[in-house]
Design a protein around this motif. Structure first.
Motif, PDB file in Angstrom:
ATOM      1  N   ILE A 191      -1.308   4.699  -8.242  1.00  0.00           N
ATOM      2  CA  ILE A 191      -0.030   5.001  -7.581  1.00  0.00           C
ATOM      3  C   ILE A 191      -0.045   4.479  -6.144  1.00  0.00           C
ATOM      4  O   ILE A 191       0.987   4.114  -5.596  1.00  0.00           O
ATOM      5  N   VAL A 192      -1.244   4.465  -5.534  1.00  0.00           N
ATOM      6  CA  VAL A 192      -1.324   4.116  -4.108  1.00  0.00           C
ATOM      7  C   VAL A 192      -0.779   2.714  -3.821  1.00  0.00           C
ATOM      8  O   VAL A 192       0.142   2.563  -3.017  1.00  0.00           O
TER       9      VAL A 192
ATOM     10  N   GLU B 100      12.094   7.173  10.168  1.00  0.00           N
ATOM     11  CA  GLU B 100      11.222   7.218  11.340  1.00  0.00           C
ATOM     12  C   GLU B 100      11.737   6.315  12.460  1.00  0.00           C
ATOM     13  O   GLU B 100      11.563   6.611  13.626  1.00  0.00           O
TER      14      GLU B 100
ATOM     15  N   ALA C 167       8.046   1.802  13.786  1.00  0.00           N
ATOM     16  CA  ALA C 167       8.274   2.342  12.449  1.00  0.00           C
ATOM     17  C   ALA C 167       8.879   1.290  11.523  1.00  0.00           C
ATOM     18  O   ALA C 167       9.629   0.421  11.952  1.00  0.00           O
ATOM     19  N   THR C 168       8.545   1.407  10.242  1.00  0.00           N
ATOM     20  CA  THR C 168       9.135   0.503   9.265  1.00  0.00           C
ATOM     21  C   THR C 168       9.889   1.270   8.182  1.00  0.00           C
ATOM     22  O   THR C 168      10.123   0.751   7.112  1.00  0.00           O
ATOM     23  N   THR C 169      10.229   2.529   8.475  1.00  0.00           N
ATOM     24  CA  THR C 169      11.096   3.264   7.553  1.00  0.00           C
ATOM     25  C   THR C 169      12.360   3.641   8.319  1.00  0.00           C
ATOM     26  O   THR C 169      12.320   3.830   9.533  1.00  0.00           O
TER      27      THR C 169
ATOM     28  N   LYS D 147       2.912   2.615  -4.462  1.00  0.00           N
ATOM     29  CA  LYS D 147       3.708   3.177  -3.368  1.00  0.00           C
ATOM     30  C   LYS D 147       3.953   2.107  -2.302  1.00  0.00           C
ATOM     31  O   LYS D 147       5.033   2.015  -1.735  1.00  0.00           O
ATOM     32  N   ASP D 148       2.910   1.326  -2.027  1.00  0.00           N
ATOM     33  CA  ASP D 148       3.059   0.229  -1.066  1.00  0.00           C
ATOM     34  C   ASP D 148       4.099  -0.777  -1.534  1.00  0.00           C
ATOM     35  O   ASP D 148       4.871  -1.329  -0.745  1.00  0.00           O
TER      36      ASP D 148
ATOM     37  N   ARG E 209       7.794   0.006  -0.648  1.00  0.00           N
ATOM     38  CA  ARG E 209       8.136   0.358   0.736  1.00  0.00           C
ATOM     39  C   ARG E 209       9.570  -0.044   1.030  1.00  0.00           C
ATOM     40  O   ARG E 209      10.059  -1.059   0.532  1.00  0.00           O
TER      41      ARG E 209
ATOM     42  N   LEU F  99      -4.056   7.878 -11.048  1.00  0.00           N
ATOM     43  CA  LEU F  99      -3.520   8.371  -9.772  1.00  0.00           C
ATOM     44  C   LEU F  99      -3.751   7.360  -8.658  1.00  0.00           C
ATOM     45  O   LEU F  99      -2.883   7.121  -7.823  1.00  0.00           O
ATOM     46  N   LEU F 100      -4.942   6.776  -8.662  1.00  0.00           N
ATOM     47  CA  LEU F 100      -5.235   5.802  -7.608  1.00  0.00           C
ATOM     48  C   LEU F 100      -4.326   4.579  -7.721  1.00  0.00           C
ATOM     49  O   LEU F 100      -4.020   3.926  -6.726  1.00  0.00           O
TER      50      LEU F 100
ATOM     51  N   VAL G 106       6.228  -8.056   7.529  1.00  0.00           N
ATOM     52  CA  VAL G 106       6.558  -7.274   8.714  1.00  0.00           C
ATOM     53  C   VAL G 106       6.693  -8.204   9.914  1.00  0.00           C
ATOM     54  O   VAL G 106       5.815  -9.021  10.173  1.00  0.00           O
TER      55      VAL G 106
ATOM     56  N   LEU H 145      -7.691   9.735 -15.600  1.00  0.00           N
ATOM     57  CA  LEU H 145      -6.651  10.373 -14.791  1.00  0.00           C
ATOM     58  C   LEU H 145      -6.743   9.934 -13.334  1.00  0.00           C
ATOM     59  O   LEU H 145      -5.742   9.574 -12.693  1.00  0.00           O
ATOM     60  N   LEU H 146      -7.977   9.919 -12.829  1.00  0.00           N
ATOM     61  CA  LEU H 146      -8.174   9.534 -11.430  1.00  0.00           C
ATOM     62  C   LEU H 146      -7.744   8.083 -11.200  1.00  0.00           C
ATOM     63  O   LEU H 146      -7.062   7.778 -10.213  1.00  0.00           O
TER      64      LEU H 146
ATOM     65  N   ARG I  42       9.373  -3.441  15.443  1.00  0.00           N
ATOM     66  CA  ARG I  42       9.338  -4.058  14.113  1.00  0.00           C
ATOM     67  C   ARG I  42      10.718  -3.994  13.473  1.00  0.00           C
ATOM     68  O   ARG I  42      10.851  -4.083  12.260  1.00  0.00           O
TER      69      ARG I  42
END
Lengths: 243, 244, 679
Positions: free
Chosen positions: C35-36, C136, C131-133, C39-40, C43, C32-33, C73, C28-29, C86
């Motif tokens: 996902i990190v 933000e 910011a890159t979103t 997620k990147d 972006r 979940l890890l 970037v 499980l861990l 940016r």
């Protein structure tokens, strides 16, 4: 699978590293603990009751676990961080917007820090209500109180590092309380901040405290804390015998 | 205590007897359990009930650590750590708050002068925590009301009243309320029948340190929650859900 | 098998003992890890870059675009300007002009004289550069208080450095003019980085002798709603109640110092008709507007509307004013016409009949009580009247209204909230200008009736007042051109001051813009013509309605003035007397004529032959030979802008031979007749 594992454990290289040898007897199991620098602070055997969740809620274990998480994430964060004004804040932005998994790293560090404060407090109250502080464990309780203070200092010094408004004013408020100490309050505050206000010197000072001095002291106290658990008769399991 | 019975220390004089522990194993080489008049040495199990640290304890520790990690990872994925604008010494946010674990102290600063709230009280708390195991060791962990109930009840009334009067004098209602609650609970439990198996009986079996620590815990939590959620601009009272 | 039993089995399989729980939680861990980095991978900016690659793939110039595209970037880093932008991570190709039709974030930047890499984006546009979103970078957050500047206020970005009135920023320039013209800067301080506070251009009159000029009833009517009296009034509306207006008018009259009452002037209807003629001949309408019979307002906007002036001012005051305005108001822009007593009588007869029937019939004020006067004085202090108007016994308040020097950087947290107004700085400023009382009845700021366009101009000018603009290095700033106030000297100077020449003309960078620049007038014209013109001016430009008024100058005054202009206002570039006679031969002139009508088609704008030419844009040249000097014409043809910056004359780049030929042709034009057969 199992035979492969035991064969691996029998190799010369493995045995040069781990002295416990092959075999699954209690002797071997004892040796894994005894011969390991990290595990040897613990006793080889432990009361069955001490492992029950209800007895300790594993609060001490979890406090230590959050400390380890904080060390690992903290060291990784140090790779991106400059303790200078205003670069510190720019680094936060870089973590947020540019560094791969930077936000996650910072989140994990931050939430683990909060978790550690909560867990350490909870640990203390749990120990008190169980009566586990009583002799012969009284000195370990004192060590625990020191570790609680260290936890608070670690969290507090880390709070300034992002150098945002939240950090700056939280530290300003906190350091103003210190200046209320009679006679030498202002002196202590000056020593802590490296100046009369929260400025670049304070940031550097807090950084060194947070990353070097306090973790080292905490590590020493932790070692003593664990060692004394064993020396004071193992985990306290309560007055009542098990049925 | 009972699982410590191993030696054969004679219990010759089981009458009035003060029990004490000593952590110096050189002076008191054997840890002793004392059997007083009111208890019977009914030993159900003696000797070792121990398991190997490896793997029993290690695995459990690993599971616990992993559970914590999972929780922290989930929280970190869902919630971002707060970050506000660049520190600006010229722009004071209102209110400026310390980290949450110091907000109880900051709340006290609202009532007492800085020397009292910022220095004396925290120092006393730390000192009290340190001396707990050395001072007034209630080894028997006897219920508070078990003996001398009448005299104690007068003392409790006087102590709670004096403390309340002091708190009213300084209008520290944030401490007064938890004080009254825990003091009231202490007084009420005096009336609980000694043989009560429920919550009342459980409370009645608790010694004085339990009550004092509970009072401290309730006060600390109340102050921290108030400081964190209920204080707005100029440290005035606000409702976290906004004005109604 | 019941659900419950199965559930128990499942639980046992996963968490049956420590080892199983360890394995389960471990998997499980790890999940979940995982996902990190995932997620990147998702972006926002990566999505935009992918979108861009798909966009250019289908284009004919795709290969070239792809070659210039840089993934990852992108940032512009200018530490000395505190810029880490940016923006170009998503706004990938701001310089690809071929993508003009494409929507954001790929639209190319309109051409500007600045390099993007030299200034970055946020200095002008605001927003969070690091910011890159999308969220933000553009919007206001706890960590960022300067959201992106809405597109309609973009010129505010330029205004941070440019105070020199760029051509490309009409909205900003207009806003700055409005701030001065509507007297905003009389109450609000607005300091430029160079240190000078902005000054108003509205010239609010002194009220120290107001009782001589008008009645309490008129003041009452006026202060209740100035725009109801004259739509062009720059005085704002204070929203005074009837009682408040009554008390303020009582105080204003009571503080007025008793002046010398001029003798009454006899007026009559016959005089009114002749006065109207005189009003026209004196070109009062060049500056004053008046409503004509058709209800249309005609005339200039430099001076007050005179439609109902008879109901406003006392006839005896009017007479004294027309005689010499500076006697009542030393700082006035109005020239001193040399009217004789009879002419004054005519004008007063005419203007005195310009009345409003509503006004005397509907406003009746009882004599003021002391309490009313005292209350009026309190109101005058509260409303800050003395910030604009001089008054007896009331000092000019300092810092009456908030300082606006850095209003463009007001943090959103300090922006006031009103129902229906979004909590952003531009919306707040616009709402405040439009209706100050929307933010509370107790607000002191009065209301001006601005159009939506004017509000937008004002907001643009205010948004340019950032705190950053105060700290830009001097090398980047383009300050307001320093106004060295030019004042002609000597007796002629006194005369020019009396005639208020600089209200309309400008000389050496000082003065109005209504009439031609006179800086090099002495090199341009011949003395005889100038003398004649001063005594009896007529317009040179057929299309213009405004003309120079006749000041009834004495011969002595006119020749003093002419002499002064001829000697003082000469260009150092050439000598007006230096004429090579061989260049101005009739042969040359006839060649010039063919150039005039042929090669250069001067007749598109100028008239030489009043019967046939139809050029109505430039000045008439029928009398160029008596009016102008030959070297002036020659140099004008060579480079008119060098002689008179901003002239409409085209830059011909003419060779010397052609220029002299046309000069010769024009010097022949000595026709006194004007187009259309007039005079």
């Amino acid at each position: 699978m199992n035979s492969l594992y035991s064969r691996l454990r029998g190799t010369a290289v493995w045995r040069s590293v781990f002295r416990s040898g092959t075999g699954d007897t209690n002797l071997h199991r004892s040796l894994t603990v005894q011969q390991n620098i990290f595990l040897h602070l613990a006793s080889v055997k432990i009361r069955r009751r001490a492992l029950e969740f209800g007895v300790t809620w594993y609060l001490g274990t979890l406090s230590m676990a959050s400390f380890v998480i904080l060390v690992v994430t903290g060291v990784l964060l140090m790779l991106y961080y400059h303790p200078s004004v205003p670069q510190a804040y720019a680094d936060m932005k870089d973590l947020q917007f540019v560094v791969s998994a930077g936000v996650f790293l910072r989140n994990l560090h931050r939430w683990a820090a909060h978790a550690m404060v909560v867990l350490v407090f909870a640990h203390m109250f749990k120990v008190f209500y169980r009566g586990a502080y009583r002799p012969p464990r009284e000195f370990n309780w004192v060590v625990g109180v020191m570790l609680l203070l260290l936890t608070l200092f670690l969290s507090y010094t880390g709070y300034l590092l992002p150098w945002d408004q939240l950090a700056f004013w939280a530290i300003t408020v906190g350091s103003n309380i210190i200046s209320a100490v009679p006679a030498m309050g202002a002196k202590i505050r000056f020593l802590m901040l490296g100046g009369h206000t929260v400025n670049a010197n304070a940031l550097l000072r807090f950084y060194v405290l947070h990353c070097v001095i306090l973790p080292l002291i905490a590590a020493v106290f932790l070692a003593v804390h664990f060692w004394r658990i064993r020396k004071d008769g193992g985990l306290y399991t309560g007055d009542k015998p098990r049925e | 205590m009972v699982d410590c019975i191993r030696g054969t220390s004679p219990v010759s004089e089981p009458k009035d007897f003060r029990a004490s522990f000593d952590s110096d194993s050189q002076r008191t080489p054997v840890r002793v359990a004392f059997v007083t008049r009111r208890t019977t040495p009914h030993v159900t199990k003696a000797g070792d009930d121990r398991v190997m640290t490896n793997p029993d304890a290690l695995l459990r520790v690993a599971v616990a650590v992993m559970a914590l990690l999972i929780v922290l990872v989930v929280v970190s994925l869902l919630f971002d750590a707060p970050l506000e604008g660049l520190a600006n010494p010229l722009q004071t946010p209102n209110p400026a708050k310390a980290p949450w674990y110091f907000l109880g102290l900051q709340e006290l600063l609202h009532y007492f002068p800085p020397v009292v709230a910022g220095v004396v009280i925290p120092s006393l708390v730390v000192l009290a925590l340190v001396v707990i195991p050395y001072f007034n060791v209630n080894v028997e962990a006897e219920g508070f009301w078990n003996r001398n109930g009448e005299r104690k009840s007068i003392l409790v009334w006087v102590a709670v009243a004096a403390l309340s009067a002091f708190l009213v004098w300084f209008s520290v209602y944030a401490v007064l309320v938890p004080t009254l609650v825990s003091g009231g609970a202490l007084i009420v439990t005096a009336a609980a029948p000694p043989q009560d198996k429920g919550f009342g009986g459980w409370l009645r079996s608790k010694p004085l340190p339990f009550w004092i620590m509970t009072w401290f815990l309730v006060v600390a939590i109340t102050l921290t929650v108030i400081g964190t959620c209920f204080r707005g601009a100029g440290w005035s009272w606000v409702w976290p859900w906004g004005e109604l | 098998m019941s659900f419950r039993v199965r559930g128990r089995r499942v639980r046992k399989w996963f968490f049956g003992d420590s080892a199983r729980a360890f394995g389960t939680l471990g998997v499980l861990l790890l999940a979940l890890l995982a996902i990190v980095p995932a997620k990147d991978r998702f972006r926002e900016w990566l999505g935009y870059q992918k979108e861009y690659e798909i966009l250019i793939r289908g284009r004919t110039d795709g290969v070239a675009l792809a070659k210039r595209f840089q993934s990852g970037v992108q940032q512009i880093w200018l530490p000395e300007r505190d810029v880490t932008d940016r923006c170009m991570t998503c706004h990938t190709r701001l310089k690809e002009t071929s993508l003009a039709g494409v929507g954001q974030p790929f639209r190319p930047h309109p051409p500007i004289p600045h390099s993007l890499t030299e200034f970055g984006c946020t200095i002008c546009h605001r927003g969070q550069g690091v910011a890159t979103t999308v969220e933000e970078a553009h919007r206001s957050t706890k960590a960022w208080e300067e959201p992106i500047l809405p597109a309609q206020y973009s010129e505010a970005g330029c205004g941070q450095c440019h105070r020199d009135g760029l051509k490309g920023t009409p909205q900003l320039n207009a806003g700055r003019v409005l701030l001065a013209r509507y007297g905003c800067v009389n109450c609000h301080r607005l300091v430029s980085p160079e240190g000078g506070a902005s000054q108003g251009t509205d010239r609010p009159p002194s009220l120290k002798r107001i009782a001589e000029k008008t009645t309490r009833e008129w003041i009452y009517f006026w202060i209740k709603d100035p725009q109801a009296w004259a739509a062009t009034a720059t005085m704002p509306n204070f929203g005074l109640s009837d009682a408040d207006a009554r008390d303020v008018s009582a105080f204003v009259i009571s503080q007025s110092s008793p002046g010398s009452i001029a003798p009454a002037v006899a007026t009559n209807d016959a005089g009114a008709a002749a006065g109207a003629e005189l009003y026209g001949e004196s070109f009062c309408a060049s500056c004053h507007a008046m409503q004509n019979a058709a209800g249309k307002i005609t005339g200039g906007d430099l001076a007050p509307d005179l439609t109902r002036v008879g109901s406003k001012v006392r006839p005896e005051w009017l007479a004294a004013w027309v005689k010499n305005p500076a006697a009542y108001l030393p700082g006035t822009m109005m020239p001193h016409f040399r009217f004789d007593e009879k002419q004054i009588g005519l004008l007063v007869s005419y203007l005195g009949r310009k009345q409003d029937s509503y006004f005397p019939a509907n406003i009746r004020l009882e004599p003021a009580t002391a309490a009313q006067i005292a209350h009026g004085q309190k109101l005058v202090l509260e409303k800050g009247c003395a910030a604009c108007h001089e008054m007896n016994g009331v000092a000019r308040p300092d810092n009456f209204a908030p300082d606006l020097t850095a209003v463009g950087s007001l943090p959103p947290a300090r922006v006031l909230l009103a129902p229906g107004v979004p909590r952003t700085l531009p919306d707040y400023l616009a709402a405040k200008i439009r209706e100050p009382h929307a933010f509370g009845r107790e607000m002191k700021m009065p209301r001006n009736q601005f159009t939506d366009a004017q509000v937008e101009q004002l907001v643009t000018a205010l948004l340019a007042q950032t705190s950053r603009s105060q700290t830009f290095p001097a090398a980047l700033r383009r300050p307001t051109p320093v106004n060295v106030t030019y004042q002609p000297a000597g007796r002629a100077g006194q005369l020019m001051k009396d005639l208020r020449c600089l209200s309309c003309h400008s000389i050496n960078g000082t003065g109005g813009s209504m009439a031609p620049d006179l800086t090099w007038e002495g090199s341009s014209v011949q003395r005889a013509w100038l003398l004649d013109f001063l005594k009896n001016p007529n317009t040179l430009r057929p299309v213009l309605i405004r003309r120079m008024p006749r000041f009834n100058l004495s011969n002595d005054d006119a020749s003093t003035l002419a002499d002064y202009i001829m000697t003082a206002y000469q260009t150092p570039a050439f000598d007006r007397e230096e004429v090579d006679a061989t260049k101005l031969t009739p042969t040359e002139a006839s060649r010039g004529k063919s150039l005039f009508y042929g090669k250069y088609a001067c007749n598109s704008c100028h008239i030489v032959d009043p019967d046939n030419d139809k050029g109505y844009i430039g000045p008439t040249l029928t009398q160029a030979g008596t009016r102008l000097n030959a070297p002036w014409i020659f140099h004008w043809l060579k480079n008119a802008q060098a002689l008179r910056p901003g002239s409409l004359e085209l830059n011909w780049n003419m060779n010397d031979e052609d220029a002299w030929a046309i000069t010769a042709f024009l010097m022949q034009q000595k026709n006194t007749r004007k187009p259309g057969g007039e005079r």
